[in-house]
Design a protein around this motif. Structure first.
Motif, PDB file in Angstrom:
ATOM      1  N   MET A   1      -1.494  11.013   1.051  1.00 34.36           N
ATOM      2  CA  MET A   1      -0.753  12.061   0.360  1.00 34.36           C
ATOM      3  C   MET A   1       0.325  12.666   1.258  1.00 34.36           C
ATOM      4  O   MET A   1       1.395  13.035   0.822  1.00 34.36           O
ATOM      5  N   LYS A   2       0.034  12.793   2.539  1.00 33.19           N
ATOM      6  CA  LYS A   2       0.948  13.412   3.487  1.00 33.19           C
ATOM      7  C   LYS A   2       0.914  12.638   4.794  1.00 33.19           C
ATOM      8  O   LYS A   2       0.077  11.765   5.013  1.00 33.19           O
ATOM      9  N   LEU A   3       1.813  12.979   5.692  1.00 34.87           N
ATOM     10  CA  LEU A   3       1.815  12.342   6.997  1.00 34.87           C
ATOM     11  C   LEU A   3       0.518  12.641   7.730  1.00 34.87           C
ATOM     12  O   LEU A   3       0.011  13.762   7.663  1.00 34.87           O
ATOM     13  N   PRO A   4      -0.039  11.641   8.452  1.00 32.99           N
ATOM     14  CA  PRO A   4      -1.253  11.888   9.222  1.00 32.99           C
ATOM     15  C   PRO A   4      -1.069  13.063  10.175  1.00 32.99           C
ATOM     16  O   PRO A   4      -0.013  13.252  10.758  1.00 32.99           O
ATOM     17  N   GLY A   5      -2.120  13.855  10.322  1.00 34.05           N
ATOM     18  CA  GLY A   5      -2.046  15.006  11.202  1.00 34.05           C
ATOM     19  C   GLY A   5      -1.804  16.304  10.473  1.00 34.05           C
ATOM     20  O   GLY A   5      -1.982  17.383  11.033  1.00 34.05           O
TER      21      GLY A   5
ATOM     22  N   PRO B   1       0.821  -1.205   0.000  1.00 30.28           N
ATOM     23  CA  PRO B   1       0.000   0.000   0.000  1.00 30.28           C
ATOM     24  C   PRO B   1       0.861   1.264   0.000  1.00 30.28           C
ATOM     25  O   PRO B   1       1.953   1.288   0.576  1.00 30.28           O
ATOM     26  N   GLY B   2       0.370   2.281  -0.637  1.00 34.14           N
ATOM     27  CA  GLY B   2       1.083   3.549  -0.696  1.00 34.14           C
ATOM     28  C   GLY B   2       0.124   4.642  -1.085  1.00 34.14           C
ATOM     29  O   GLY B   2      -1.042   4.621  -0.715  1.00 34.14           O
ATOM     30  N   GLY B   3       0.611   5.574  -1.850  1.00 29.90           N
ATOM     31  CA  GLY B   3      -0.227   6.670  -2.293  1.00 29.90           C
ATOM     32  C   GLY B   3       0.012   6.981  -3.744  1.00 29.90           C
ATOM     33  O   GLY B   3       0.138   6.075  -4.577  1.00 29.90           O
ATOM     34  N   VAL B   4       0.151   8.252  -4.055  1.00 26.47           N
ATOM     35  CA  VAL B   4       0.269   8.662  -5.437  1.00 26.47           C
ATOM     36  C   VAL B   4       1.593   8.217  -6.049  1.00 26.47           C
ATOM     37  O   VAL B   4       1.669   7.861  -7.229  1.00 26.47           O
TER      38      VAL B   4
ATOM     39  N   GLU C   1      -8.748  11.416  -4.793  1.00 29.62           N
ATOM     40  CA  GLU C   1      -9.540  11.834  -3.642  1.00 29.62           C
ATOM     41  C   GLU C   1      -9.529  10.762  -2.548  1.00 29.62           C
ATOM     42  O   GLU C   1      -9.476  11.083  -1.350  1.00 29.62           O
ATOM     43  N   ALA C   2      -9.529   9.493  -2.956  1.00 26.10           N
ATOM     44  CA  ALA C   2      -9.441   8.404  -1.976  1.00 26.10           C
ATOM     45  C   ALA C   2      -8.110   8.467  -1.232  1.00 26.10           C
ATOM     46  O   ALA C   2      -8.053   8.251  -0.006  1.00 26.10           O
TER      47      ALA C   2
ATOM     48  N   ILE D   1      -7.312   0.544  -6.640  1.00 25.86           N
ATOM     49  CA  ILE D   1      -6.260   0.533  -7.666  1.00 25.86           C
ATOM     50  C   ILE D   1      -6.690  -0.346  -8.842  1.00 25.86           C
ATOM     51  O   ILE D   1      -6.568   0.027 -10.017  1.00 25.86           O
ATOM     52  N   ASP D   2      -7.192  -1.532  -8.521  1.00 26.19           N
ATOM     53  CA  ASP D   2      -7.614  -2.478  -9.553  1.00 26.19           C
ATOM     54  C   ASP D   2      -8.756  -1.900 -10.385  1.00 26.19           C
ATOM     55  O   ASP D   2      -8.777  -2.036 -11.619  1.00 26.19           O
TER      56      ASP D   2
END
Length: 456
Positions: free
Chosen positions: A441-445, A258-261, A433-434, A301-302
């Motif tokens: 996208m960024k660190l939580p917080g 799992p990751g992001g963009v 958006e998900a 993703i799929d």
């Protein structure tokens, strides 16, 4: 806020112990065409290893007085550091692994400038020339090992992931290590560190000597993903495209966590290669995996891949959820198929020469506002070309999130605009958006301010 800093002189660690007068001049040249800015910023990122952040601009602002100079002495060279992050030192001495990484940065930046970019031997306008350049960068870094059986697993995934997802990457890495497999990642924290940590423990249990933990980075991203402490072979490529090509040339399988963009960019890159007609018969195992809590991530993703690239793209990977042993067994089995194919076709184990990488995936993409606005995100093109253009869109978002120069451009001119066919842009916007809602996208917080705008 003030951060603890140290002044020091550091002796070389590795093969690069002497420099010519011309090389020293290049590294100390502070002009726009000089190497000093790239060298300084990359060195600062290496020295910041262990301090968790994902913003290159923030790192530069945290240590504004940091300076690095080359000092020539009778027995060779030393690096003179001023106002360096204290985290890189123990009782006044630099940590050995960080010292190795520091001189790896020096080695690669200098080699690329002198031996690649200024060398007429390399035709960087052609696909063959670009691949040859990647080969020489990797060979100079001494990561190409002849007469070694295929066993290198490339692991991709996010640097900002949950604890559960991180622990899962360690579990998978542990199963890889028990089977004698080595690990290659983007060298940073999160899903880039976890598989290495798990494999290192398993290698110790199995008494595996010489376990390899290869980290591949590039100057534009290294500040947001400082090399983790387990990396024992660091390569700094000149741009993201050569970094990505390095992964697929030396790896024997790719496992995506799992990751992001940034992870989506990597997925689109490898799919852009595997969907090329010339690669239809080339085995290249691609597995998506994560804990049960990440199942919805891979469903998204799929779904995005199916709606944009079609059913053939979905056939090129396998999704295995919450089962580290099954992942490791599948990878081991598939790598044996790679070995047999390389034997039959007389291709090298250490560098995948046969794989065709389209030029559009090799040429560096600079995500300016104009370039992002002009991306060809339309249905009337071959799937591998659409994958390449989608990969550029994600690359631009990555740059807007973490690269200091792109962040400043967005602050000055506003968000990127992304245009194209609605049937492409709507799944793209839904996926991005998900990522925002899941704090990928960024660190939580931290409140995420989008660096892009999808214009449907």
């Amino acid at each position: 806020m003030n951060y603890e800093v140290v002044d020091a002189k550091v002796s070389p660690e590795g093969r690069l112990r002497v420099l010519s007068k011309a090389e020293m001049a290049k590294l100390l040249d502070t002009s726009q065409s000089g190497l000093y800015p790239v060298f300084r910023n990359s060195a600062l990122a290496v020295l910041n290893s262990g301090a968790y952040m994902d913003d290159g601009k923030e790192l530069l602002e945290r240590y504004p007085d940091f300076d690095i100079r080359i000092v020539e002495e009778e027995r060779g060279i030393k690096l003179e550091l001023k106002a360096a992050p204290a985290i890189a030192f123990v009782d006044g001495k630099m940590i050995r692994g960080i010292r190795e990484h520091l001189f790896a940065v020096l080695r690669d930046i200098l080699f690329v400038d002198v031996d690649i970019q200024k060398n007429p031997y390399f035709d960087l306008s052609t696909s063959e020339g670009l691949t040859d350049a990647v080969f020489h960068i990797l060979r100079n870094a001494d990561v190409l090992r002849a007469r070694v059986e295929p066993r290198l697993v490339v692991c991709w995934g996010g640097h900002s992931i949950s604890r559960e997802e991180y622990d899962y990457t360690k579990s998978v890495g542990y199963q890889f290590g028990l089977r004698g497999l080595d690990i290659c990642t983007g060298c940073g924290p999160g899903a880039m560190k976890g598989p290495m940590k798990g494999a290192a423990i398993a290698h110790a249990k199995q008494r595996v000597e010489g376990g390899r933990y290869i980290g591949i980075s590039e100057p534009g991203i290294i500040a947001a993903e400082s090399p983790n402490p387990i990396v024992n072979e660091l390569v700094v490529c000149p741009d993201i495209e050569k970094r990505l090509e390095s992964f697929v040339r030396i790896g024997h399988s790719i496992v995506v966590f799992p990751g992001g963009v940034g992870t989506a960019e990597e997925i689109l890159y490898i799919l852009g290669i595997l969907l090329h007609p010339d690669n239809a018969e080339v085995p290249f195992p691609l597995i998506f995996t994560g804990p049960a809590s990440a199942a919805s991530y891979f469903v998204q993703i799929d779904d995005f891949i199916g709606r944009t690239l079609g059913i053939e793209a979905r056939k090129r990977y396998r999704v295995l959820i919450d089962d580290p042993i099954a992942v490791a067994r599948h990878v081991e089995q598939e790598i044996e198929g790679v070995r047999l194919f390389r034997n039959r076709t007389k291709d090298a184990y250490y560098f995948n020469w046969r794989l065709r990488i389209p030029t559009e995936l090799q040429q560096p993409f600079k995500p300016t506002h104009e370039a992002m606005r002009d991306l060809d995100l339309h249905r009337d093109q071959a799937p591998h070309r659409l994958a390449a253009n989608l990969r550029r869109a994600f690359s631009g978002v990555v740059a807007g999130n973490v690269k200091s120069d792109t962040i400043m451009a967005i602050q000055e001119h506003g968000p990127f605009e992304i245009h194209g066919d609605p049937e492409i842009l709507q799944p793209l916007d839904t996926l991005l958006e998900a990522f925002v809602q899941q704090h990928r996208m960024k660190l939580p917080g931290k409140r995420y301010e989008p660096c892009y705008r999808v214009v449907v």
